[in-house]
Every structure is written in C-alpha cells, then in structure tokens.
Motif scaffolding. Sequence first.
Motif, PDB file in Angstrom:
ATOM      1  N   SER A 110       0.809  -1.188   0.049  1.00  0.00           N
ATOM      2  CA  SER A 110      -0.098  -0.003   0.023  1.00  0.00           C
ATOM      3  C   SER A 110       0.880   1.305   0.152  1.00  0.00           C
ATOM      4  O   SER A 110       0.269   2.328  -0.187  1.00  0.00           O
ATOM      5  CB  SER A 110      -1.017   0.004   1.269  1.00  0.00           C
ATOM      6  N   GLY A 111       2.218   1.100   0.197  1.00  0.00           N
ATOM      7  CA  GLY A 111       3.314   2.124   0.370  1.00  0.00           C
ATOM      8  C   GLY A 111       3.631   2.690   1.602  1.00  0.00           C
ATOM      9  O   GLY A 111       3.024   2.117   2.533  1.00  0.00           O
ATOM     10  N   GLY A 112       4.566   3.523   1.593  1.00  0.00           N
ATOM     11  CA  GLY A 112       4.960   4.257   3.063  1.00  0.00           C
ATOM     12  C   GLY A 112       5.844   3.151   3.460  1.00  0.00           C
ATOM     13  O   GLY A 112       6.508   2.408   2.871  1.00  0.00           O
ATOM     14  N   ILE A 113       5.991   3.213   4.902  1.00  0.00           N
ATOM     15  CA  ILE A 113       6.969   2.621   5.631  1.00  0.00           C
ATOM     16  C   ILE A 113       6.486   1.868   6.761  1.00  0.00           C
ATOM     17  O   ILE A 113       5.795   2.606   7.609  1.00  0.00           O
ATOM     18  CB  ILE A 113       8.494   3.453   6.286  1.00  0.00           C
ATOM     19  N   ASP A 114       6.456   0.635   7.040  1.00  0.00           N
ATOM     20  CA  ASP A 114       5.830   0.082   8.257  1.00  0.00           C
ATOM     21  C   ASP A 114       6.950  -1.007   8.768  1.00  0.00           C
ATOM     22  O   ASP A 114       7.420  -2.005   8.227  1.00  0.00           O
ATOM     23  CB  ASP A 114       4.786  -0.917   7.552  1.00  0.00           C
ATOM     24  N   LEU A 115       7.498  -0.590   9.968  1.00  0.00           N
ATOM     25  CA  LEU A 115       8.717  -1.324  10.657  1.00  0.00           C
ATOM     26  C   LEU A 115       7.972  -2.484  11.664  1.00  0.00           C
ATOM     27  O   LEU A 115       8.768  -2.818  12.514  1.00  0.00           O
ATOM     28  CB  LEU A 115       9.369  -0.212  11.393  1.00  0.00           C
ATOM     29  N   THR A 116       6.769  -2.764  11.330  1.00  0.00           N
ATOM     30  CA  THR A 116       6.195  -3.598  12.444  1.00  0.00           C
ATOM     31  C   THR A 116       6.911  -5.061  12.336  1.00  0.00           C
ATOM     32  O   THR A 116       7.019  -5.692  13.411  1.00  0.00           O
ATOM     33  CB  THR A 116       4.748  -3.803  12.019  1.00  0.00           C
ATOM     34  N   GLY A 117       7.550  -5.379  11.151  1.00  0.00           N
ATOM     35  CA  GLY A 117       8.220  -6.650  11.122  1.00  0.00           C
ATOM     36  C   GLY A 117       9.523  -6.749  11.952  1.00  0.00           C
ATOM     37  O   GLY A 117      10.022  -7.880  11.866  1.00  0.00           O
ATOM     38  N   ILE A 118      10.126  -5.646  12.185  1.00  0.00           N
ATOM     39  CA  ILE A 118      11.237  -5.601  13.047  1.00  0.00           C
ATOM     40  C   ILE A 118      11.250  -5.177  14.428  1.00  0.00           C
ATOM     41  O   ILE A 118      11.946  -5.393  15.421  1.00  0.00           O
ATOM     42  CB  ILE A 118      12.365  -4.941  12.279  1.00  0.00           C
ATOM     43  N   VAL A 119      10.119  -4.489  14.719  1.00  0.00           N
ATOM     44  CA  VAL A 119       9.876  -3.724  15.930  1.00  0.00           C
ATOM     45  C   VAL A 119       9.779  -4.755  17.159  1.00  0.00           C
ATOM     46  O   VAL A 119      10.532  -4.623  18.181  1.00  0.00           O
ATOM     47  CB  VAL A 119       8.731  -2.942  16.029  1.00  0.00           C
ATOM     48  N   LYS A 120       9.234  -5.679  17.041  1.00  0.00           N
ATOM     49  CA  LYS A 120       9.162  -6.735  18.306  1.00  0.00           C
ATOM     50  C   LYS A 120      10.406  -7.369  18.702  1.00  0.00           C
ATOM     51  O   LYS A 120      10.865  -7.260  19.611  1.00  0.00           O
ATOM     52  CB  LYS A 120       8.135  -7.881  17.793  1.00  0.00           C
TER      53      LYS A 120
END
Length: 270
Positions: A110-120
Amino acid sequence: MTATTDSRRQRADRAVLRDEPTRFVFETMGTVASLAVPAGLDATTRLALLAEFDRLETRFTMYEPRSEARLVSSGELPLRQASTEYRAVQAAAQHWHLETGGAFTPYPPSGGIDLTGIVKGWAIAAGGEILDDAGVSDWCLNVGGDLLVRGDAAPTRPWVAGIVDPSDRTKLATAVSLTPSLRGLATSGYSERGDHIWRPVAPAVADAQFIQVTVVADEIIKADVMATAILAGGPATMLELLVKQQVEVLAIDTVGRTHATSCFAANCAS
C-alpha cells in the motif's frame, strides 16, 4: 486528552497479567510477553521492562494516527526529522531488506514504511539489555512466541522452547534447547494470523511454500527477520540465507514436509 494519551492509559490499565518475582506477564504490541527469572527479579526492573515496551509500542504502532511511525509512513514527518531511534530501526530494517534480497521488507504494497516486522525483535532485544544491565544471569523473555534467553532455566538445564505443530495447535512439532551461541528464537507462520506476509514475488510452486518457519540465531532480531524472510521467499530464500547467515531453521511446508537444519535434529545440544 489526545487519542495517544487515551491509548497509553488503556495499556497501563490492562498491561500486567501476572506480577511475581519469578514470573512477569504483561500485554504489549498486540500480544502477551512473559518473563521467567528463576532467581527472581526486583519490582523496579520489572516496571522498567514494562515501560520500555510501552514506550516502543507508542512510538512504532501503526494503529494510532499521531504515532511517529504513522507520521513518517504518511509523509507528514520527513524521515530526516524523525527521532534517532526511529531512524536506527528504519536503517536496520533496510539492512535486512537488502540482506534478504527483499524477502524481508518494511515497504507494504500500500506504500509508505511499516517497521512492524522488526519492532518486536527490537523491543525484545531492548528488554534483554535492561535485564543484563540489572545483573540478571538467568532469564527467558517470550513475546508472542519469540524468545530471547540468558543463562539456564536451572543448574545444568538449558532453556527449552516448544515449536507448535501448524496442523494441530494443541501439539508440538518438536522442542529445541537454546544455548549461549543460539539464544534467540522466532517463528513466523500463517496458522494464527492468516496470510499476513508481504512477498516480493508470487510463489512459483504453491505446494513448495512454507506455512511455518522457526529460526534460531545468536540474537533475536536476526532470528525474527530470517523467519519472516524465509516464510515469504520460500525454499530458494532459505537455501540462500543458510549460506549467508549463521542460523538454524525448521520449516514446514504446505504438504506437511519438514525441512530442518542440524540444530533441530540435535536439539541444539552443545
């Protein structure tokens, strides 16, 4: 009162599920964290751990419109103006994006940056630093099934993690011992959250794809990223990363076949 303040108060109200010297359980990042400390842990350190997870969740959540992560992703806050911590996590995500050939990515379709995959994984590592700084010699921090350990569960007895069978969540596929050189474990799969992984390309052979991947590594961020990358990229990505990275893998595919490296065959004995 802002929406962010409201959500912080709600998290504080529901966060702690069990508060004992040897076992501390709290809700965070949409899951449950559990800390086991055989020798016990003082209340100050337990609260410091809780505060660190709350702080990171507040900064990196994608569910609050005014969180720093949402502001950067939407373009309202330029990356160069983001906090030093945000930029450090983004740089780590970009490093692993390149290291895995794009199989791990912080860039959603969908675009943008999503750091969810590394934050945990980042938060677990930060929690581990708090425990180490407090002088705790033996502990196991489990956040949503991803683990980081130090020392032993008991004298001469290592920490042991059970790997759930994706075809029957009431059973274990296997168990693995964690050691000083392989102290981080992460699992990525579809059985609980469905197909939530962003793939760089569509899978070429459906029955050769993995439905669950567990990785054991020397540190939790690497284990977490590798599990996601191998689940997304499939067998070809697994073979490539096994050459490049010192990790151990247990992968189960859509027809029930198990692909295991020597660590799982030997239960990580060392």
